[in-house]
Design a protein around this motif. Structure first.
Motif, PDB file in Angstrom:
ATOM      1  N   MET A   9       0.812  -1.206   0.000  1.00 20.89           N
ATOM      2  CA  MET A   9       0.000   0.000   0.000  1.00 20.89           C
ATOM      3  C   MET A   9       0.852   1.265   0.000  1.00 20.89           C
ATOM      4  SD  MET A   9      -3.141   1.153   2.515  1.00 20.89           S
ATOM      5  CE  MET A   9      -3.675  -0.520   2.702  1.00 20.89           C
ATOM      6  N   ASN A  10       0.451   2.204  -0.837  1.00 23.11           N
ATOM      7  CA  ASN A  10       1.121   3.485  -0.954  1.00 23.11           C
ATOM      8  C   ASN A  10       0.976   4.255   0.362  1.00 23.11           C
ATOM      9  OD1 ASN A  10       1.371   6.394  -1.614  1.00 23.11           O
ATOM     10  ND2 ASN A  10       1.689   5.600  -3.675  1.00 23.11           N
ATOM     11  N   ASN A  11       2.022   4.974   0.771  1.00 22.28           N
ATOM     12  CA  ASN A  11       2.011   5.722   2.033  1.00 22.28           C
ATOM     13  C   ASN A  11       0.826   6.672   2.139  1.00 22.28           C
ATOM     14  OD1 ASN A  11       4.378   4.477   2.790  1.00 22.28           O
ATOM     15  ND2 ASN A  11       5.675   6.094   2.002  1.00 22.28           N
ATOM     16  N   ALA A  12       0.498   7.373   1.076  1.00 19.32           N
ATOM     17  CA  ALA A  12      -0.610   8.334   1.107  1.00 19.32           C
ATOM     18  C   ALA A  12      -1.946   7.642   1.363  1.00 19.32           C
ATOM     19  CB  ALA A  12      -0.663   9.125  -0.195  1.00 19.32           C
ATOM     20  N   THR A  54       0.882  -4.418   3.820  1.00 22.03           N
ATOM     21  CA  THR A  54      -0.461  -4.736   3.365  1.00 22.03           C
ATOM     22  C   THR A  54      -0.642  -4.053   2.018  1.00 22.03           C
ATOM     23  OG1 THR A  54      -2.806  -4.790   3.966  1.00 22.03           O
ATOM     24  CG2 THR A  54      -1.612  -2.769   4.473  1.00 22.03           C
ATOM     25  N   GLY A  55      -1.690  -4.396   1.339  1.00 20.26           N
ATOM     26  CA  GLY A  55      -1.951  -3.771   0.048  1.00 20.26           C
ATOM     27  C   GLY A  55      -3.246  -4.259  -0.552  1.00 20.26           C
ATOM     28  N   PHE A  56      -3.653  -3.616  -1.610  1.00 21.77           N
ATOM     29  CA  PHE A  56      -4.855  -4.001  -2.334  1.00 21.77           C
ATOM     30  C   PHE A  56      -4.677  -5.415  -2.863  1.00 21.77           C
ATOM     31  CE2 PHE A  56      -7.441  -4.322  -6.118  1.00 21.77           C
ATOM     32  CZ  PHE A  56      -8.660  -3.860  -5.655  1.00 21.77           C
ATOM     33  N   PRO A  57      -5.602  -6.301  -2.682  1.00 23.53           N
ATOM     34  CA  PRO A  57      -7.004  -6.130  -2.312  1.00 23.53           C
ATOM     35  C   PRO A  57      -7.327  -6.485  -0.868  1.00 23.53           C
ATOM     36  CG  PRO A  57      -6.773  -8.252  -3.354  1.00 23.53           C
ATOM     37  CD  PRO A  57      -5.390  -7.636  -3.284  1.00 23.53           C
ATOM     38  N   ASP A  58      -6.372  -6.352   0.066  1.00 24.78           N
ATOM     39  CA  ASP A  58      -6.656  -6.650   1.469  1.00 24.78           C
ATOM     40  C   ASP A  58      -7.826  -5.801   1.968  1.00 24.78           C
ATOM     41  OD1 ASP A  58      -4.536  -8.415   1.560  1.00 24.78           O
ATOM     42  OD2 ASP A  58      -3.181  -7.031   2.589  1.00 24.78           O
ATOM     43  N   THR A  59      -8.579  -6.358   2.907  1.00 27.64           N
ATOM     44  CA  THR A  59      -9.625  -5.606   3.598  1.00 27.64           C
ATOM     45  C   THR A  59      -8.993  -4.968   4.821  1.00 27.64           C
ATOM     46  OG1 THR A  59     -11.336  -7.134   2.843  1.00 27.64           O
ATOM     47  CG2 THR A  59     -11.856  -5.776   4.776  1.00 27.64           C
ATOM     48  N   ILE A  60      -9.162  -3.657   4.954  1.00 25.04           N
ATOM     49  CA  ILE A  60      -8.539  -2.922   6.049  1.00 25.04           C
ATOM     50  C   ILE A  60      -9.598  -2.531   7.072  1.00 25.04           C
ATOM     51  CG2 ILE A  60      -7.140  -0.910   6.671  1.00 25.04           C
ATOM     52  CD1 ILE A  60      -5.709  -2.911   4.825  1.00 25.04           C
ATOM     53  N   GLY A  79      -5.330   2.320  14.692  1.00 21.89           N
ATOM     54  CA  GLY A  79      -4.680   1.092  14.263  1.00 21.89           C
ATOM     55  C   GLY A  79      -5.359   0.582  13.018  1.00 21.89           C
ATOM     56  N   LEU A  80      -4.578   0.289  11.991  1.00 22.15           N
ATOM     57  CA  LEU A  80      -5.118  -0.307  10.771  1.00 22.15           C
ATOM     58  C   LEU A  80      -4.738  -1.775  10.754  1.00 22.15           C
ATOM     59  CD1 LEU A  80      -4.318   2.477   8.142  1.00 22.15           C
ATOM     60  CD2 LEU A  80      -6.442   2.092   9.401  1.00 22.15           C
ATOM     61  N   PHE A  81      -5.713  -2.621  10.510  1.00 24.16           N
ATOM     62  CA  PHE A  81      -5.541  -4.070  10.534  1.00 24.16           C
ATOM     63  C   PHE A  81      -5.897  -4.626   9.158  1.00 24.16           C
ATOM     64  CE2 PHE A  81      -6.501  -2.577  14.722  1.00 24.16           C
ATOM     65  CZ  PHE A  81      -5.737  -3.355  15.584  1.00 24.16           C
ATOM     66  N   ALA A  82      -5.067  -5.505   8.644  1.00 26.95           N
ATOM     67  CA  ALA A  82      -5.315  -6.125   7.343  1.00 26.95           C
ATOM     68  C   ALA A  82      -6.045  -7.446   7.529  1.00 26.95           C
ATOM     69  CB  ALA A  82      -4.009  -6.352   6.607  1.00 26.95           C
ATOM     70  N   ASN A  83      -7.167  -7.576   6.831  1.00 34.28           N
ATOM     71  CA  ASN A  83      -7.965  -8.802   6.830  1.00 34.28           C
ATOM     72  C   ASN A  83      -8.329  -9.196   8.259  1.00 34.28           C
ATOM     73  OD1 ASN A  83      -7.826  -8.978   3.940  1.00 34.28           O
ATOM     74  ND2 ASN A  83      -5.702  -9.625   4.194  1.00 34.28           N
ATOM     75  N   ASP A  84      -7.972 -10.400   8.671  1.00 31.22           N
ATOM     76  CA  ASP A  84      -8.307 -10.866  10.017  1.00 31.22           C
ATOM     77  C   ASP A  84      -7.096 -10.877  10.952  1.00 31.22           C
ATOM     78  OD1 ASP A  84     -10.993 -11.299   9.322  1.00 31.22           O
ATOM     79  OD2 ASP A  84     -10.523 -13.277   8.499  1.00 31.22           O
ATOM     80  N   ALA A  85      -6.054 -10.154  10.602  1.00 30.72           N
ATOM     81  CA  ALA A  85      -4.831 -10.143  11.410  1.00 30.72           C
ATOM     82  C   ALA A  85      -5.118  -9.581  12.804  1.00 30.72           C
ATOM     83  CB  ALA A  85      -3.750  -9.305  10.731  1.00 30.72           C
ATOM     84  N   PRO A  86      -4.605 -10.228  13.857  1.00 35.81           N
ATOM     85  CA  PRO A  86      -4.838  -9.741  15.219  1.00 35.81           C
ATOM     86  C   PRO A  86      -3.973  -8.542  15.589  1.00 35.81           C
ATOM     87  CG  PRO A  86      -3.493 -11.724  15.283  1.00 35.81           C
ATOM     88  CD  PRO A  86      -3.879 -11.500  13.831  1.00 35.81           C
TER      89      PRO A  86
END
Length: 123
Positions: A9-12, A54-60, A79-86
């Motif tokens: 994922m791009n920083n912006a 993380t990156g597309f197409p992950d669910t954030i 906090g940003l979490f990718a998919n089901d990551a704890p």
């Protein structure tokens, strides 16, 4: 366009997701962010700490906590979490100042303060 040339994922995009998460939380909690009754919270500081790619197409997913609630300012951690990551993949620091129509800091009204106090960490 969310991913950079390395495939993450791009920083912006992290900052855009953080801003959206805060705005949606404000709306969901009855804080007007647009229109005649809107509160004029201006972003005065952002910071990102990365823990995992993380990156597309992950669910954030986003989780908010209040790091500091001042007289006219509030500092949130998102906090940003990718998919089901704890564990969080990114921690964002997002500080805002409530201003009047002329851009001067103004005290956060008590009913708004109570809304921010409902977040974890506001204690």
């Amino acid at each position: 366009m969310d991913n950079d040339e390395y495939g993450h994922m791009n920083n912006a995009t992290y900052l855009s997701l953080t801003d959206t998460a805060v705005s949606l939380w404000q709306i969901e909690n009855g804080l007007a962010i647009r229109g005649p009754g809107a509160l004029r919270f201006l972003v005065v500081e952002t910071r990102l700490i990365y823990f995992a790619e993380t990156g597309f197409p992950d669910t954030i997913h986003a989780g908010l906590r209040c790091a500091r609630l001042g007289t006219s300012s509030v500092a949130l951690e998102v906090g940003l979490f990718a998919n089901d990551a704890p564990q969080t993949c990114t921690l964002a620091h997002f500080a805002q100042v409530l201003t009047d129509t002329e851009g001067r800091p103004t005290p956060i009204p008590e009913h708004v303060r109570r809304i921010y106090q409902s977040l974890p960490g506001a204690g």
